[in-house]
Scaffold this active site. Structure first.
Site, mmCIF file in Angstrom:
data_model
loop_
_atom_site.group_PDB
_atom_site.id
_atom_site.type_symbol
_atom_site.label_atom_id
_atom_site.label_comp_id
_atom_site.label_asym_id
_atom_site.label_seq_id
_atom_site.Cartn_x
_atom_site.Cartn_y
_atom_site.Cartn_z
ATOM 1 N N CYS A 12 10.496 -5.810 -0.803
ATOM 2 C CA CYS A 12 10.073 -5.912 0.589
ATOM 3 C C CYS A 12 9.029 -6.993 0.836
ATOM 4 O O CYS A 12 8.378 -7.469 -0.070
ATOM 5 C CB CYS A 12 9.434 -4.599 1.034
ATOM 6 S SG CYS A 12 10.491 -3.188 0.861
ATOM 7 N N GLY A 38 13.604 -9.782 1.095
ATOM 8 C CA GLY A 38 14.499 -8.676 1.434
ATOM 9 C C GLY A 38 15.395 -9.073 2.582
ATOM 10 O O GLY A 38 14.912 -9.584 3.595
ATOM 11 N N ASN A 112 5.295 -2.325 1.137
ATOM 12 C CA ASN A 112 5.893 -3.147 0.088
ATOM 13 C C ASN A 112 5.467 -2.559 -1.247
ATOM 14 O O ASN A 112 4.265 -2.417 -1.496
ATOM 15 C CB ASN A 112 5.416 -4.596 0.203
ATOM 16 C CG ASN A 112 5.949 -5.459 -0.934
ATOM 17 O OD1 ASN A 112 7.022 -5.195 -1.464
ATOM 18 N ND2 ASN A 112 5.205 -6.484 -1.295
ATOM 19 N N GLY A 113 6.440 -2.225 -2.092
ATOM 20 C CA GLY A 113 6.112 -1.651 -3.403
ATOM 21 C C GLY A 113 6.890 -0.373 -3.611
ATOM 22 O O GLY A 113 7.832 -0.070 -2.879
ATOM 23 N N TYR A 252 9.108 -15.880 -10.133
ATOM 24 C CA TYR A 252 10.396 -15.860 -9.455
ATOM 25 C C TYR A 252 10.360 -15.462 -7.982
ATOM 26 O O TYR A 252 11.006 -16.095 -7.147
ATOM 27 C CB TYR A 252 11.305 -14.904 -10.245
ATOM 28 C CG TYR A 252 12.604 -14.576 -9.589
ATOM 29 C CD1 TYR A 252 13.578 -15.550 -9.428
ATOM 30 C CD2 TYR A 252 12.869 -13.292 -9.137
ATOM 31 C CE1 TYR A 252 14.780 -15.248 -8.826
ATOM 32 C CE2 TYR A 252 14.074 -12.986 -8.539
ATOM 33 C CZ TYR A 252 15.027 -13.958 -8.381
ATOM 34 O OH TYR A 252 16.205 -13.660 -7.787
#
Ligand code: SF4
Length: 468
Positions: A12, A38, A112-113, A252
């Site tokens: 996310c 996302g 997020n997570g 990345y």
């Protein structure tokens, strides 16, 4: 490398604004720049100071937020979310922000997570009478907040956050306030900026550049920020916080134009390439990077090795998401549609192919094949991160342990499987040293490489990730 075909996906991205008349529009632009984090669902909740309004759907930011939809989203504060579905799966009900109404007001959450104790907390909450609307772990926080006995929302939130374990960057919007919280290990990136007197928060600083915001600072591990008409206040809700930011954000996930903890992502990747050239000196004619995320490392490798960097692989930018299919054979086909080798560059040449990581190995095999079919005489694969041997429990979909090629195979076995003439991975120390330019590996989560995770991992979480 291409996330959709590689099996390595960010979960996310979040973006929030407080105190700006164009808050929804800014959130739209912010989310657009975080789209790489996302692509499966997105939403915006906006507050006009009295009411919260939500628009969300499954699809890309540009697909969900048409001009007509944006016309209806008016207010001075907003939070938004882009989602890649992992924990809890996909579906409209799991698209965030999640919006909750109660007698005392409304509350919207963007996360997020991934929480590692979500199932334990869900069982406890259900035993106390909670009914969950979604299968997402994010909803747990809303229930914990509402069940907290404290009179003030700030204390309710602090109390609820103290029960969570795992990775979380939360944005919490009410009619009058924006709250921002980062887990005690700071596993996911989260930054604060401003546009004049308005505040903005984003998963990555590239979103600030897009909306013309000025960077103020990164959110600290275990910190809760409260932004309202009186300004901004900061509190620690966790005092034993130790920074362990996800190393894969540098390798990345994040955009090269983002800065995390003051370190530019492109520069970190370029340094990884330089370290690789020292750790893996190879006699070759050209260096090429797998677009897009490996280009920076390839440039660094070429520079340090004194070998020309060339565009040996190009990406077809116009392949839509509809081509992305989950089966192995279609995934392999997808590589051909998305990447092409440049015969004029690689024919008759010894090629160093730089990539950021190997997950299942199937994509690497296809790319090595593409280069050889285009006439490369040798293909030496160098990877700008260590082998991924373990799953991630913190919101990155790294596939199950069984699917990770490095979980039970040696480097030589992987080399044979992908058909490369040589294969080298960057060392863990080399990767971290390339990011921070210091000795040691403190300050980073390296769990998927080393198996040492910064938090406790619970048995049911382990079961989920090892069997999914
Ligand atoms: S386990 Fe790997 S992908 Fe997950 S947070 Fe840690 S470093 Fe990042």
């Amino acid at each position: 490398m291409l996330a959709e075909i590689k099996g390595l996906n960010e979960e996310c991205g979040v973006f929030g604004v407080f105190g700006h008349p164009d808050s929804a529009q800014l959130t739209y632009y912010g989310l657009h720049s975080l789209q790489h984090r996302g692509q499966e669902g997105t939403g915006i909740v906006v507050s006009n100071g009295e009411k919260l309004r939500v628009v969300k759907g499954e699809g890309l930011v540009s697909e969900i937020f048409t001009a007509d939809v944006m016309e209806e989203l008016k207010g001075t504060s907003a939070i938004g979310h882009v989602r890649y579905a992992t924990a809890g799966g996909g579906g409209y009900e799991n698209v965030q922000p999640l919006l909750f109404h109660s007698q005392t007001g409304s509350l919207a959450l963007a996360h997020n997570g991934n929480l590692v104790n979500a199932n334990i907390l869900k069982h406890q909450l259900e035993a106390q009478g909670s009914i969950f609307q979604t299968s997402s772990d994010t909803e747990v926080l809303a229930h914990l907040i509402r069940r907290s006995g404290y009179p003030q929302l700030k204390d309710q939130v602090k109390n609820a956050l103290s029960m969570l374990k795992g990775a979380y960057a939360y944005l919490i919007l009410t009619e009058k306030e924006l709250m921002v919280a980062l887990d005690p290990h700071g596993l996911r990136p989260l930054s604060l900026g401003c546009i004049g007197n308005a505040y903005v928060v984003a998963s990555e600083t590239c979103a600030f550049d897009v909306v013309g915001a000025e960077f103020i600072r990164d959110i600290r591990p275990g910190e809760l920020l409260i932004i309202n008409e009186d300004g901004i206040t900061s509190e620690q809700f966790a005092f034993n916080s130790t920074k362990s930011i996800c190393a894969m954000e540098y390798v990345y996930f994040s955009r090269p134009d983002s800065n995390i903890q003051g370190i530019n992502v492109h520069t970190a990747r370029k340094n990884m390439g330089k370290r690789l050239a020292v750790e893996a000196p190879i006699e070759a004619d050209v260096v090429t990077g797998v677009p897009d995320s490996s280009i920076s490392a390839a440039i660094g490798y070429a520079e340090a090795a004194g070998i020309p960097y060339e565009m040996g692989l190009i990406k077809n930018k116009y392949v839509g998401r509809t081509f992305i299919q989950p089966t192995q054979s279609l995934r392999e086909q997808g590589v051909k549609m998305k990447l092409s080798a440049v015969r004029g560059v690689v024919e008759g040449k010894r090629v160093v192919m730089v990539d950021d990581s190997i997950v299942r190995g199937t994509t690497s095999r296809r790319i090595v094949n593409l280069l050889k079919e285009a006439g490369a005489t040798e293909v030496h694969v160098v990877i700008s991160s260590p082998p991924i041997k373990n799953p991630c429990f913190y919101g990155i979909d790294t596939s199950s342990k069984e699917e990770l090629i490095a979980s039970d195979k040696s480097v030589e076995e992987i080399r044979q499987l992908i058909g490369a003439d040589s294969l080298t991975f960057l060392s863990t120390e080399g990767m971290v040293g390339a990011i921070v330019k210091t000795e040691g590996t403190e300050g980073f989560c390296l769990g998927c490489f080393t198996g040492n995770y910064p938090t406790e991992i619970y048995p049911d979480t382990l079961q989920y990730y090892y069997q999914k």
